[in-house]
Each structure stands twice: as structure tokens, then as C-alpha cells.
Motif scaffolding. Structure first.
Motif, PDB file in Angstrom:
ATOM      1  N   PRO A 173      42.557  34.721   6.674  1.00 44.56           N
ATOM      2  CA  PRO A 173      43.304  35.987   6.761  1.00 44.56           C
ATOM      3  C   PRO A 173      43.801  36.430   5.390  1.00 44.56           C
ATOM      4  O   PRO A 173      44.098  35.594   4.526  1.00 44.56           O
ATOM      5  N   ILE A 174      43.910  37.747   5.203  1.00 43.19           N
ATOM      6  CA  ILE A 174      44.411  38.279   3.941  1.00 43.19           C
ATOM      7  C   ILE A 174      45.901  37.976   3.839  1.00 43.19           C
ATOM      8  O   ILE A 174      46.649  38.210   4.785  1.00 43.19           O
ATOM      9  N   PHE A 175      46.333  37.486   2.699  1.00 45.56           N
ATOM     10  CA  PHE A 175      47.710  37.032   2.477  1.00 45.56           C
ATOM     11  C   PHE A 175      48.150  36.053   3.562  1.00 45.56           C
ATOM     12  O   PHE A 175      49.334  35.962   3.881  1.00 45.56           O
ATOM     13  N   GLY A 176      47.199  35.375   4.187  1.00 45.28           N
ATOM     14  CA  GLY A 176      47.546  34.456   5.258  1.00 45.28           C
ATOM     15  C   GLY A 176      48.057  35.142   6.524  1.00 45.28           C
ATOM     16  O   GLY A 176      48.491  34.487   7.459  1.00 45.28           O
ATOM     17  N   GLN A 177      47.992  36.472   6.571  1.00 44.56           N
ATOM     18  CA  GLN A 177      48.585  37.227   7.676  1.00 44.56           C
ATOM     19  C   GLN A 177      47.555  37.954   8.531  1.00 44.56           C
ATOM     20  O   GLN A 177      47.586  37.894   9.750  1.00 44.56           O
TER      21      GLN A 177
END
Lengths: 338, 290, 398
Positions: A173-177
Motif C-alpha cells: 500500500p502507498i504510505f502503508g495506507q
């Protein structure tokens, strides 16, 4: 060089009466300013996100391909280098991001940067070698560079998957989000954000003194040599930058579709991006924003009906553009306005 | 016969057959690029057309091989003449980019048109009975059709060279390649010369495509698939040269066959690396003028 | 028998259901991904014909009120990015309940992860890449794997007097599978491989490599290339170089000896031995019935092959599932049905899905090209009954 077909809006002859210094300064300053219509593509992209939620995977590919065409515009439209091998950089970026994601590093932003850096490196090395020549030899050499990379990727199947393509990418996921979802929402917004940043960058380059000197090189190499401009170095710099941006585009597509294959490096890819760019208009920074969506949406529609005919019509369109509408759609609209 | 020697003979033989096809197709491209300064990426379309004419005439209408070859030559020469007058002529001396686009457009159209008319599959090429099978040369046997290809190719090459050396048309062609402005100023009708040369070069490509339908399979994406080979022969041989591409074709043909025979896993990688090296060493090709 | 029982039950249940809820129209949407353009369009056409024929013949057998809708898409050949996007659109935009089809292995491998994410059962009708069912629990395959076919080929060659063989395959995953499987079957039974070559897919002129094989003088050569233009080109070079006259036996898989290609090959292929799961020349009554339906639907020269039978059997599995569930099923119910699906009446003989691997168990036939009624045909001369995919037995899941 017979380039009169490629009318460029910012290259109109200066007004007859000599400009007072202050006026000239104002004119130059104005050129940098953002004009209202420059917001149109972005408004359209956001509207498309809301209006066509089931077409977002295609939309993401269009956005990334616009970036690819934009990078080709820097090489072709601003530095005047006719290349048949721009896919080399696109593919390098895609494979770099893809291979990282297969081997356990699926972080998208760093993957994107790695793809950009790898493509820029290949652009720098190959540009350093091939930009010594011009014309046909240069055309051939760009083609051979791309073909060499294609064969190398084909052969290194332990790394690239060869003809089967690179399978099993896991992008985090992008930015872990924000997960890359199946409906393509994340992918679309991701591509849009990256395209916007790259466009700001490209716009900055084009309007900088460096960008103007490139135009000078394209228009009259001898004079630029005569006034002492470091022609070769400047061409190499723009070639490297454009290669990097093409790599960004490739990495974007790799990350959003989760797949990289040999077709990312082939001649059809190099030729295809030229076609899309030229349909929109070369050397204008916005040709890519018109040509790519037109081409890809039409291709998507037509190829569901009859893909074989699609190639015929696109070929015919290119012939007609060359014969009747040099400068593409933007060139045509400028002429109509005059 | 030892294995190494057998391999050597095999590579030389098949390489030479391939070289003949490459040369016949590419020599016209070399002349159009050198004389008219035209980047004709669509040259392979003419070779493909020749191949389609030959295979259709032979398999669907039962036309004899020799006649079908002549028809392939004439049909492509005529077709190219029409395109030259309609489209190419507009872009002589123009922007390379426009030429690239126009000819890429023609390639795309040819892919679609060929699929529409002949379908997506490759066309089977059945050589006449007297050429199929093996020819026994005593110490070993060779495939009959390829032996014919080498002989026929050699005959055409010699004919072409003599024609360009000895005839008035050949003199004009050489003059125009050497110095276009001078040729015009001494009264050569270059517009007509261009058209004729273009038609002759394309006709030869059609003939090469037809003769080589066995090696370079005739299918809709022919012009795209083989473009790099034709361009390499021209670029390595030297633009505008007649003999340069021959040397280049023999080099490429034998090297390519050799790699396919000995190291097939590596594909065409070495060929491209070789081309790159040659172009860096001599950017204008082996026989190009500075 | 079982099938008939299920069908009977389904009919009875459907009748009851119809009484309770009159005219409750139930449409099952199936996303069918096939190749309609590019060099592999011929294979795609055969698959399409098999699928459509089954629907035409059996649409009337569906439970009352249940309809199927086939949403057809073109993947343009081995282009996994296109195939994946097409599958994505079928799932998110067309809301299909099942995916089916797929000629090319890389495409199927790219689609498989989506089926796991979206929980959409995917009935693979051709793509033979050996590990695809392991990518997603929602994949079931009714075609074959190259291990299943090439291993018996190697065993047969070694047991029938060939001691030295050369192996040449296309350089992609199915080719690697075929090479490994044949080599294992051949060497385990005392044969010796004297040379192995992987040919790039970009190369269409097989003369140099066949010349090399001829110069190496093996007793037999095993060749695997994709069906279509590659197979034709191989046979062309085979004939030109006279390998048969040099006493070399060609053994191969059904991909190179496609039934519908044989008429274009002249007398060249006579005597070539291949292994496969279907030949249109088979004399089983089930195949005769299939052929007569086929000939009625597609007159002229159309000849069914392994692709058509894959499509036919794939639709049979889907129809049986719909009948058993009266058209109302969850993805897991559908998969549970597929895992134990059997069809003793397939044109290619009895088939069953292996619940462990979701791959097919079927007879593998050794066939020799002979002239039957003046036409070339792959005549089955030996049957190896009920073969499971050997690769999955050799490589158990970790």
C-alpha cells in the motif's frame, strides 16, 4: 530543417516595433505564468474519476502513458532528437520497479524512484554513446539500443520471466495506507499525482533558459555552436531527464497493473508513443494530454468491436496527419484560430 | 566428415541463402535512403506484398513458380509507384519525423489489410516439385530450394550491378546518389528518376520477399517483425551504397545463422551488439561516404 | 451415470422451484476471455467454437428459468497486461459470476490472483502452465498440463527402442515444462539426451536448429513449440532438410500436430508420433456424437482439436454446476462442485477433476500420423489411462 509544419506557439516572430526593455522583461515573465486553460486537463482527470468509476484501470494506464508521451515530447519536440527507441527507458523503469516488487520490496514510492533512476542511468549511458551522431544513424542507434535491451530482457528470463513476463509482483500500500484495489481507485489517483508533479517539473524545464537553449539547438545547431553553447552536453542532459521520466511512466504502469512483459520494450511501444504524441501535437507540452487519451480511448472502444480494423484506421489517421495536419490536433486548432 | 566441419558448411550454406534474401530486399531501401534521403520504414511492406502475391498465385490459382515470381516483382513495383506518386513524393527533403510517421502509418495499415485479406496465419510456401527435397552434391546433400535461392540471388545481384554500371539509367542513379543538385543541374529529370528507382527498389524487395517466403514467413506483421533486419543491413552497409549492403547482408546472414545454430539460446542479441559496435566504429556504415 | 443423476435431481428440484416461484428468471453471467486477434486467433477460434457448440446443444437442458449470458472479451494473444485488465473489467464492470476460457498461460497466470481477490471461480479451458491452479484456490482447469503429456511421450520413446534423443523446445514456461517432463520420462527409462536447445519465441526460421539436430544424428528428436505458425514453420524446415530420410524419428506433443493443420502439411508428417489428450480421429462413440454435432454446426472444413474439446468440456463443467445449484451458487459452492466434477462421456474419454490439485485426470493417447480415407489423421494406438499431472506429485505444495 523543414520544420515549418511544426508551428510552435511560443516561437512566433517578435512584434515589429522593438520592445522596450521593461516590456521584454514582462513578456518573458508572462510566459512562465500559469494560464487558466492549463487547469483543464486536471479538472477533466478529476471529473473522470467521479463520473467513470468502472473505467479507472484504463484511466490509470492513460495517465501513465501521458507521462510517457510527455517525456518523448521533451526529446522529440524540444531537443529535436528523432528516436525509435524510447521504449528502452519505459521498459527499464517498469522492469526495475517490477523486479523489486517480485523480490520482496513492494514499497511503491521508492520503487518508482528506483525505476526513474535506472532509466535515467540507461538514458545517460546510451545517450553519451549515441548522441554523437545525427539523422538516420542516430535513429538506427536508438532503435538498436532498445532492441538490445529487449533481447537482454528476453535472455535474462531468470530475472525478467522472459517471454512469459514478470509474474507475481506484490506492491505494498502507498504510505502503508492505501492498497491498490481491484477497482483501480488507488492506482488512478497515484498516477494522477505523479503525472502532476512530473508535469510541473517538465514545464519548469521547458520555460527555463536551459529549455530555450534546447529549442535553439533544435532550430539551428550551427548557430548554437557559434554562440558557444555546449550543444552536446545539453542534449545529453535533456535525453537523460526524458529517459528518467519515461522510466517513471513505466514503473507506474508496472505497479498499477502488477505486470511487466517484453512488450514494454518493443518497437511497437516506441512507435506507439510517437504516434500518440504526434496526433496531439509535438513540442507543445500539451500534445500528450490530447493525443494519448484520444488514442487509448478510441483503441479501447474499437478493439472491443474489431481490433484488426483498428490498426488500419490508426495507420490511415497517421498518414492523413502527415499529409494534411502537420502539427497534430493542437497545430490544426492553432491554424484554424489564425 | 567431422562434426565441426559439417557445422561450418551448414552455417555457411544457410547463412548465404539468408544473405541473398536480405540483400534483395534491402538494396532498394539503401538507394531510396541514400538518394532521396527518405526514411522509408515501410519498405518491408513491399517485400511482404511480393510474398503474398507469390503464395496466393501459386496455391490458390496454380500459377507456375516462375510466372508468380515475375508477377510478384511487377505487382510490388506498380504498387510502390502509386504510393510514391501519391504520398512519398510530398515528403522528399522534408522532416525525418514526418517520414517516420507516414511510413509507420503505412505499416499499420498493411498489418490490418493483410489480416483482412489473407487472415492472421502465415502463408505456406510450397516450392515447385523440382526444387523441393534434397540435392545430392556428393560429399553431402543440401536442401534444393535454398541452393536455388543462392544461385538465383547471385544471378540477380550480378545483373543488378552490371545494369547500374553499364546502362544510362544506372549512370543517372549513381549521379543522383552522389550529388543530387549537380545531377539536377545537368538536366536529369530527378522526379522521374526517383519514381523509377523507387519502383525498381520496391520491386526487388517484392521479389526478395517472394523468393524468401520460405525463410522470412509471410504473415501480417512481416513489415514490423523484420524491419530491424532490413535497417541494419542498410545502416551497416552504408546509405546509398549498392555493394555495401551486399557485404553487410552476407555478414549479418552468416553471423545470424551461426548464432542460431551454435547458440540459439542467445537469440539475436549478438547481432544487435555487433551492429551497435559497427555503427559506433563507422557511423556511416562500412561503405558510406563521409 | 452420475451426471445423469445430478441432472435428474436438478430437473426435479427445478420443477419444484418453478412451482414455488413462477418465472423467477435467473441469469448466470460468465466472462469468457479468448483470443480473437493476432497470430493465435486460430486457436481462439477453435476454443470459441467448442464453447458455443456446447451452449447451443445443451441450452435446453438448463433448469427452467435459468439462463446463461456469455460476456465475450478478446485478450489479443499472449498479452498478460491486456488479459488482466479485461478480467478486471469483467469482474468490476460486468459483474460476472464466473470466468472461463484463456488460451495463453502467462495470461491465465496474470488473471489468477484477481480470482483469489474477488472470489470468482475461473474455469481454464486451455492455458497449460503447470502451476497456475496453485496461484489461486478459485482456479479449476479442464485442459491439460505439458507434464501430463510430455512425460508419457518420453516413456514411450525410451521403451520403444530409441536410446539417443535430442530435445528442442520454445523458450517459455510451457516449453520448459515439456523439456523437463520428456527428459525425465526418457532418461528414467534408460534413454540418453544428447542435446537440449531452447529456441527464442522471436525466431520463426527453424532451419538452423533442425540442421544442427540433423548434424548431431540422434535416433529421435522431441520438439515442442506453440501450435499455429511455429508448428507450421517447424514442419516446413523438417521437410526441407529431410530429417525423416536421415532416419530420425520425430516425437512431439499434440500442439505441433494439430488436427486442423494436418491437411495443409502434405505427406510430410506421415509416421510422426505425438502424445495428446484428444484427436478428432478417435473412434469412441462419444467422439462420433461430438463430431456429428460439430459438423452440423460448422459445415465446411472446420475440424475440432484440443482447443475445441477444452471449450466443450469446460462448458460441460459449468452447465453441470448450474444444474446442480439451479443457477444460485456462492463462489465456494461452485468450487466445491468443480473439485469433484466428473464426466465419463467426454469426447476425449472419461475425465475427472482431481480435488487435490484442481487439475484434470484424463487418458493420454499416443498417436501416429496415418492416412485414413485419403486424409491425414492422428490415429490413437496406445492409451495411458487416467493420468494425473505428474509435476504436482513430484513437487508437493510447500
Amino acid at each position: 530543417m523543414a520544420t515549418e509544419g511544426l508551428v510552435r506557439p511560443r516561437l512566433k516572430p517578435a512584434p515589429r516595433a522593438p520592445l522596450a526593455p521593461q516590456q521584454a522583461i514582462d513578456a518573458f515573465a508572462r510566459r512562465h505564468r500559469y494560464r487558466w486553460w492549463e487547469a483543464l486537463p486536471w479538472a477533466a482527470a478529476i471529473a473522470a474519476y467521479v463520473l467513470f468509476p468502472s473505467y479507472l484501470p484504463l484511466g490509470a494506464q492513460i495517465l501513465a502513458t501521458i507521462l510517457f508521451a510527455l517525456s518523448a515530447d521533451l526529446v522529440l519536440g524540444y531537443a529535436g532528437i528523432v528516436t525509435l527507441g524510447h521504449a528502452a527507458f519505459f521498459g527499464t523503469g517498469a522492469y526495475t520497479a517490477g523486479i523489486l516488487a517480485v523480490h520482496g520490496w513492494g514499497e511503491p514510492i521508492t520503487g518508482l524512484l528506483a525505476g526513474t533512476a535506472a532509466a535515467a542511468l540507461i538514458g545517460f549511458v546510451s545517450g553519451w554513446i549515441v548522441l554523437r551522431t545525427t539523422g538516420l544513424t542516430l535513429l538506427m542507434q536508438t532503435l538498436v539500443v532498445a532492441t538490445l535491451l529487449y533481447e537482454a530482457a528476453n535472455k535474462a528470463s531468470w530475472l525478467t520471466g522472459g517471454d512469459d513476463g514478470l509474474q507475481g509482483m506484490e506492491v505494498w500500500p502507498i504510505f502503508g495506507q492505501f492498497r491498490f484495489d481491484m477497482f483501480g481507485r488507488t492506482g488512478y489517483l497515484y498516477c494522477l499525482a505523479v503525472l502532476f508533479l512530473c508535469w510541473l517539473f517538465a514545464r519548469h524545464i521547458v520555460y527555463s533558459p536551459f529549455g530555450r537553449s534546447l529549442t535553439g539547438i533544435r532550430e539551428n545547431v550551427r548557430r548554437m555552436h557559434a554562440i558557444g553553447a555546449p550543444v552536446r552536453r545539453r542534449r545529453l542532459i535533456i535525453y537523460t531527464i526524458a529517459a528518467g521520466l519515461a522510466g517513471t511512466a513505466g514503473a507506474l504502469i508496472a505497479q498499477t497493473t502488477g505486470f511487466v512483459g517484453l512488450s514494454f520494450l518493443n518497437l511497437e511501444r516506441s512507435g506507439g508513443v510517437l504516434i500518440m504524441l504526434i496526433i496531439g501535437g509535438v513540442g507543445r507540452l500539451y500534445g500528450a494530454f490530447i493525443g494519448v487519451p484520444l488514442y487509448m480511448i478510441a483503441q479501447n472502444r474499437f478493439s472491443e468491436i474489431e481490433p484488426v480494423y483498428w490498426y488500419f484506421w490508426i495507420g490511415l489517421l497517421m498518414v492523413l496527419v502527415v499529409v494534411f495536419a502537420r502539427g497534430g490536433i493542437l497545430g490544426l486548432s492553432e491554424r484554424l484560430r489564425q | 566428415m567431422s562434426n565441426t566441419f559439417a557445422a561450418f558448411v551448414s552455417i555457411g550454406f544457410h547463412g548465404l541463402a539468408f544473405a541473398m534474401v536480405l540483400y534483395l530486399i534491402s538494396v532498394g531501401l539503401s538507394v531510396t535512403m541514400g538518394m532521396m534521403g527518405f526514411v522509408n520504414l515501410a519498405h518491408g511492406v513491399f517485400a511482404m506484398l511480393g510474398g503474398y502475391v507469390l503464395t496466393s498465385l501459386m496455391s490458390r490459382m496454380g500459377v507456375p513458380f516462375g510466372l508468380a515470381l515475375i508477377a510478384a516483382f511487377l505487382a510490388t513495383a506498380l504498387g510502390s509507384l502509386i504510393l510514391e506518386r501519391l504520398l512519398y513524393r510530398r515528403l522528399y527533403g522534408g522532416d525525418e519525423l514526418d517520414q517516420v510517421l507516414l511510413t509507420m502509418g503505412l505499416i499499420f495499415m498493411s498489418v490490418a489489410a493483410a489480416t483482412y485479406v489473407w487472415g492472421p496465419l502465415q502463408q505456406p510456401m510450397h516450392p515447385p516439385r523440382w526444387l523441393s527435397g534434397q540435392l545430392d552434391f556428393g560429399f553431402r546433400s543440401f536442401p534444393g530450394y535454398r541452393s536455388f535461392l543462392i544461385l538465383c540471388g547471385a544471378g540477380l545481384v550480378i545483373g543488378l550491378w552490371l545494369g547500374l554500371e553499364r546502362t544510362r539509367f544506372g549512370m543517372k542513379v549513381r549521379a543522383a546518389v552522389d550529388n543530387l543538385r549537380m545531377a539536377q543541374s545537368v538536366g536529369i529529370n530527378t522526379s522521374r528518376l526517383f519514381a523509377l528507382t523507387f519502383a525498381l527498389g520496391s520491386g526487388l524487395a517484392g521479389l526478395g520477399g517472394a523468393l524468401g517466403a520460405d525463410l522470412l514467413a509471410i504473415n501480417p506483421s512481416y513489415a514490423l517483425d523484420n524491419l530491424v533486419y532490413f535497417l541494419i543491413v542498410v545502416a551497416v552497409g552504408g546509405l546509398g551504397s549498392i555493394r555495401g549492403p551486399f557485404i553487410a547482408a552476407v555478414l549479418i546472414g552468416i553471423a545470424d545463422t551461426g548464432f542460431k545454430y551454435l547458440l540459439p539460446e542467445l537469440g539475436a542479441f549478438f547481432i544487435y551488439a555487433l551492429t551497435m559496435a559497427l555503427l559506433l566504429w563507422r557511423p556511416r556504415g562500412l561503405f558510406g561516404r563521409a | 451415470m452420475l451426471q445423469q443423476k445430478i441432472a435428474g435431481l436438478a430437473l426435479a428440484a427445478a420443477a419444484l422451484g418453478a412451482l414455488a416461484m413462477p418465472a423467477a428468471a435467473q441469469t448466470v453471467k460468465i466472462g469468457f476471455i479468448d483470443t480473437y486477434s493476432g497470430p493465435f486467433a486460430q486457436a481462439g477460434d477453435e476454443l470459441d467454437k467448442g464453447v458455443k457448440l456446447y451452449i447451443k446443444e445443451h441450452e435446453k437442458d438448463l433448469p427452467p428459468g435459468v439462463k446463461i449470458e456469455l460476456v465475450t472479451r478478446d485478450d489479443t494473444g499472449p498479452n498478460p497486461d491486456v488479459a488482466k485488465r479485461v478480467a478486471q473489467e469483467l469482474i468490476t464492470r460486468d459483474h460476472v459470476q464466473l470466468l472461463a476460457g484463456e488460451i495463453a498461460s502467462p495470461n491465465a497466470a496474470a488473471i489468477a490472483p484477481l480470482t483469489a481477490e474477488a472470489k470468482i471461480p475461473f474455469v481454464i479451458m486451455n492455458a497449460a502452465g503447470v502451476n497456475i491452479p496453485r496461484i489461486s484456490p478459485y482456479v479449476v482447469r479442464v485442459s491439460f498440463t505439458l507434464w501430463q503429456i510430455s512425460l508419457p511421450m518420453g516413456q514411450w520413446a525410451a521403451k520403444n527402442g530409441f536410446k539417443k534423443a535430442y530435445v528442442a523446445v520454445s523458450d517459455f514456461i510451457p516449453g520448459h515444462d515439456a523439456e523437463a517432463a520428456f527428459t525425465k520420462g526418457f532418461t528414467d527409462n534408460g534413454g540418453e539426451i544428447i542435446g537440449t536447445t531452447r529456441i527464442p519465441l522471436s525466431q520463426l526460421d527453424f532451419t538452423p536448429i533442425l540442421q544442427r539436430i540433423k548434424d548431431a544424428k540422434p535416433q529421435a528428436v522431441f520438439i515442442f513449440v506453440p501450435a499455429g505458425k511455429y508448428a507450421t514453420a517447424v514442419m516446413k524446415a523438417w521437410a526441407d532438410l529431410g530429417l525423416k530420410d536421415a532416419g530420425i524419428q520425430l516425437v512431439t506433443t499434440q500442439d505441433v500436430m494439430l488436427d486442423e493443420e494436418l491437411p495443409n502439411m502434405g505427406d510430410i508428417p506421415l509416421g510422426i508420433v505425438s502424445a495428446g489428450n484428444y484427436s478428432s480421429a478417435a473412434t469412441r462413440p462419444q467422439n462420433k456424437a461430438f463430431l456429428s454435432a460439430w459438423n452440423q454446426a460448422y459445415t465446411e472444413k472446420a475440424i475440432p482439436d484440443m482447443f475445441s474439446v477444452g471449450g466443450w468440456d469446460g462448458m460441460a463443467a459449468i452447465f453441470d454446476m448450474i444444474k446442480a445449484t439451479k443457477g444460485k451458487f456462492t463462489p465456494d459452492e461452485a468450487m466445491n462442485f468443480f473439485k469433484t466434477w466428473k464426466n465419463p462421456e467426454s469426447p476425449r474419454g472419461p475425465i475427472a477433476i482431481d480435488p487435490e490439485t484442481r487439475d484434470i485426470i484424463q487418458n493420454i493417447y499416443l498417436r501416429r500420423v496415418e492416412k485414413v480415407d485419403g486424409r491425414l489423421a492422428n490415429v490413437e494406438f496406445e492409451t495411458i489411462p487416467q493420468v494425473k499431472d505428474p509435476w504436482k506429485e513430484l513437487n508437493p505444495p510447500k
